[in-house]
Design an enzyme around this catalytic site. Structure first.
Site: not given
Ligand code: 13P
Length: 339
Positions: A32, A177, A219, A261-263, A292
Site C-alpha cells: 500500500r 471471517e 465478517k 470490502s475485498g477489492g 481498502r
Molecule cells: P478489505 O476491506 O480491504 O478486504 O480488508 C478487510 C479485511 O480485514 C480483510 O481481512
C-alpha cells in the site's frame, strides 16, 4: 462471560458506525505504501496509522472499532501516546489480527488453510493485556476449476471455530471471517453458492466448538461477481443476493455482520451496504469492516507527507461518513458528488 462478550460485540456494531480494518501485515502495508512511493519502515507505518487514528471527526463519529496488526498494538504516536490509546480515546474498540496467514493446503489444487492456532491461548491473554477487546481471523476460499472443495471449506471453518472458541475463553470477541474471494472470472451465482456453502459449514463448526453466537461478529464477503467476469451484477443484485445468502445461513443470535470490502471500489462498497440496510428490518446489525474501501482515498491524499495529514484525515472522514450513513440505510449518491 457471555454478557461481557455480547456487550463488546454490540459496541462494535453500534448504530451508524463501523470498523476500520487497519491490520495489514507488514508485507501488505508495504504494498500500500509503495503505491504512494513511500518506503515501508516502522516509522512510516506508524505515521500512516497515526494519521488515521488521530482523525478526530472520523474516529469519534463513525468508527466503532479498529483492527490492528501486532506491531501497531505496541507502537507509540510521535508524542509518545500509545496508538491504542488514541483509538480508546475516540471511543472505539481496539482489536487484533490473530491469524498468521493463509498457507498452502497440502495435496489440494492450490487452495489454502489459514494458520495460527498453536499457542493461541497465550497470545490472546497477552493481547487482552495490551488492550485488545476483539480479534480477527481471515480464512480464504477461492473459486475456480474444481474449487472450492469440501476439504478446504471444512479445514478453514474448523480452524475458525477453534480460534473463536479460544478467543471467547480468553474474554475477547472473535470476528469470524470466511472470505470468498472476488478475484476470479466466476459470476455472481458461483459466489452465492460458495458463500452459502462456506457459511453453512462455518456455523455448524462454531456449534460443535461450543462458541456462543451472541459473542461473535461475522465478517463475510458480499455476494458479488468475480472481478474478471464479463457480466458484472448490478448494485441491486449484489444487495439482494447477499441478503438472501445471509438470511439462509446466519442465525439471529449473531449480534452483527461487518463486511470486508475485498477489492470493491470505495463507492461500490458503500452503495451495497446502503441498499442492504435500506431493505431492512434485518435480524442482525449490518455494517462495514473495510480495509481498502475505507483507506484508499486517505492514503492517496496523505501521500506520506506531514503537511498532508489534514488532507488525509479529511478524505478518511468523508469515506467513513458515507459508510456510516450506509450502515443506517441513509446514504445517497448525491452526497458523494457534493463532497
Ligand atoms: P478489505 O476491506 O480491504 O478486504 O480488508 C478487510 C479485511 O480485514 C480483510 O481481512
Amino acid at each position: 462471560m457471555i454478557d461481557k462478550l455480547n456487550a463488546i460485540a454490540n459496541r462494535m456494531v453500534a448504530p451508524g458506525k463501523g470498523i476500520l480494518a487497519a491490520d495489514e501485515s507488514t508485507a501488505s502495508i508495504a504494498k500500500r505504501l509503495e503505491s504512494i512511493k513511500v518506503v515501508s519502515t516502522e516509522e512510516s507505518r506508524r505515521d500512516y496509522r497515526e494519521m488515521l487514528f488521530g482523525a478526530k471527526e472520523a474516529m469519534q463519529s463513525y468508527i466503532s472499532g479498529v483492527i490492528l496488526f501486532d506491531e501497531t498494538l505496541r507502537q507509540k504516536a510521535r508524542n509518545g501516546t500509545p496508538l491504542v490509546d488514541l483509538i480508546k480515546a475516540a471511543g472505539a474498540v481496539p482489536g487484533i489480527k490473530l491469524d498468521t496467514g493463509a498457507k498452502p493446503l497440502a495435496l489440494s489444487l492450490g487452495e489454502t488453510v489459514t494458520e495460527g492456532l498453536d499457542g493461541l491461548a497465550g497470545r490472546v491473554a497477552e493481547y487482552a493485556k495490551l488492550g485488545a477487546e476483539f480479534a480477527k481471523w481471515r480464512a480464504v476460499i477461492d473459486i475456480g476449476k474444481g474449487i472450492p472443495t469440501h476439504n478446504a471449506i471444512h479445514a478453514n471453518a474448523h480452524a475458525l471455530a477453534r480460534y473463536a472458541a479460544i478467543c471467547q475463553a480468553g474474554g475477547i470477541v472473535p470476528m469470524v471471517e470466511p472470505e470468498v474471494l472476488m478475484d476470479g472470472d466466476h459470476d455472481i451465482d458461483a459466489c452465492a453458492a460458495a458463500s452459502e456453502w462456506a457459511l453453512k459449514e462455518q456455523f455448524q463448526e462454531l456449534f460443535y466448538a461450543g462458541v456462543q453466537l451472541e459473542g461473535i461478529i461475522l465478517k463475510p464477503n458480499m455476494v458479488i461477481s468475480g472481478k474478471k467476469c464479463a457480466k458484472q451484477a448490478s448494485r441491486e443484485e449484489v444487495a439482494e443476493k447477499t441478503l438472501k445468502v445471509l438470511k439462509r445461513c446466519v442465525p439471529a443470535a449473531v449480534p452483527g455482520i461487518a463486511f470486508l470490502s475485498g477489492g470493491q471500489s470505495g463507492e461500490d462498497a458503500t452503495a451495497h451496504l446502503h441498499l442492504m440496510n435500506a431493505a431492512g428490518p434485518l435480524p442482525w446489525k449490518l455494517t462495514f469492516s473495510y480495509g481498502r474501501a475505507l483507506q484508499s482515498d486517505a492514503l492517496k491524499a496523505w501521500g506520506g507527507k506531514m503537511e498532508n495529514v489534514a488532507a488525509g484525515q479529511k478524505a478518511f472522514a468523508h469515506r467513513a461518513r458515507m459508510n456510516a450513513l450506509a450502515a443506517s440505510g441513509k446514504w445517497a449518491q448525491s452526497l458523494e458528488k457534493a463532497a
